[in-house]
Write a protein that holds these residues in place. Structure first.
Motif, PDB file in Angstrom:
ATOM      1  N   LYS A 115      -3.060 -10.025  -5.912  1.00  0.00           N
ATOM      2  CA  LYS A 115      -1.658 -10.196  -5.978  1.00  0.00           C
ATOM      3  C   LYS A 115      -0.824  -8.234  -5.908  1.00  0.00           C
ATOM      4  CE  LYS A 115      -0.799 -12.828  -9.882  1.00  0.00           C
ATOM      5  NZ  LYS A 115       0.196 -12.885 -11.705  1.00  0.00           N
ATOM      6  N   ILE A 116      -2.219  -7.627  -5.555  1.00  0.00           N
ATOM      7  CA  ILE A 116      -1.917  -6.067  -5.066  1.00  0.00           C
ATOM      8  C   ILE A 116      -2.086  -5.948  -3.627  1.00  0.00           C
ATOM      9  CG2 ILE A 116      -2.679  -3.779  -5.462  1.00  0.00           C
ATOM     10  CD1 ILE A 116      -3.404  -4.136  -7.903  1.00  0.00           C
ATOM     11  N   LYS A 117      -3.175  -6.750  -3.000  1.00  0.00           N
ATOM     12  CA  LYS A 117      -3.300  -7.415  -1.644  1.00  0.00           C
ATOM     13  C   LYS A 117      -1.384  -7.864  -0.468  1.00  0.00           C
ATOM     14  CE  LYS A 117      -6.182  -9.043   1.452  1.00  0.00           C
ATOM     15  NZ  LYS A 117      -7.742 -10.051   1.626  1.00  0.00           N
ATOM     16  N   TYR A 118      -1.568  -8.442  -1.544  1.00  0.00           N
ATOM     17  CA  TYR A 118      -0.750  -9.952  -1.701  1.00  0.00           C
ATOM     18  C   TYR A 118       1.045  -8.580  -1.519  1.00  0.00           C
ATOM     19  CZ  TYR A 118      -2.585 -14.402  -1.301  1.00  0.00           C
ATOM     20  OH  TYR A 118      -3.492 -14.728  -0.500  1.00  0.00           O
ATOM     21  N   PHE A 119       0.696  -8.400  -2.356  1.00  0.00           N
ATOM     22  CA  PHE A 119       2.126  -6.857  -2.604  1.00  0.00           C
ATOM     23  C   PHE A 119       1.932  -6.151  -0.992  1.00  0.00           C
ATOM     24  CE2 PHE A 119       3.898  -3.431  -4.158  1.00  0.00           C
ATOM     25  CZ  PHE A 119       5.928  -3.513  -4.879  1.00  0.00           C
ATOM     26  N   ALA A 120       0.495  -5.392  -1.118  1.00  0.00           N
ATOM     27  CA  ALA A 120       1.083  -4.640   0.184  1.00  0.00           C
ATOM     28  C   ALA A 120       1.110  -4.834   1.045  1.00  0.00           C
ATOM     29  CB  ALA A 120      -0.608  -4.098  -0.172  1.00  0.00           C
ATOM     30  N   THR A 121       0.710  -5.824   1.715  1.00  0.00           N
ATOM     31  CA  THR A 121       1.146  -6.748   2.703  1.00  0.00           C
ATOM     32  C   THR A 121       2.655  -6.798   3.267  1.00  0.00           C
ATOM     33  OG1 THR A 121      -0.594  -8.269   2.453  1.00  0.00           O
ATOM     34  CG2 THR A 121       0.854  -8.753   3.986  1.00  0.00           C
TER      35      THR A 121
END
Length: 73
Positions: free
Chosen positions: A2-8
Motif C-alpha cells: 500500500k505504501i508503494k501505491y501511495f508513493a506512486t
C-alpha cells in the motif's frame, strides 16, 4: 504494498501540480504596465522603397563564369 501505491500516486500528483503551475501564463509586469499587445507602429505608413528601380536589375552575375573552388572536394 500500500505504501508503494501511495508513493506512486503522491509522486504523480506532485509532477502534475508542477506541470500545471509552470505552464500557466506568467504575468511579469510591473505595476502600471499593460499586458496587451501593442499595434504595429509602421502600419499605415508608406513604403519608402516602393516605386524605386532595383539597382541590381539587368546586371550580370560576376561569379557566374567562375569555377566553384569547392566543387569536387
Amino acid at each position: 504494498m500500500k505504501i508503494k501505491y501511495f508513493a506512486t500516486i503522491a509522486a504523480a500528483s506532485i509532477v502534475t501540480l508542477g506541470l500545471v503551475t509552470s505552464c500557466g501564463t506568467a504575468t511579469n509586469t510591473a505595476p502600471g504596465e499593460s499586458t496587451t499587445e501593442q499595434g504595429n507602429p509602421c502600419a499605415g505608413k508608406k513604403n519608402p522603397c516602393a516605386g524605386k528601380k532595383n539597382p541590381c536589375a539587368g546586371k550580370s552575375n560576376p561569379c557566374a563564369s567562375k569555377k566553384n573552388p569547392c566543387a569536387g572536394k
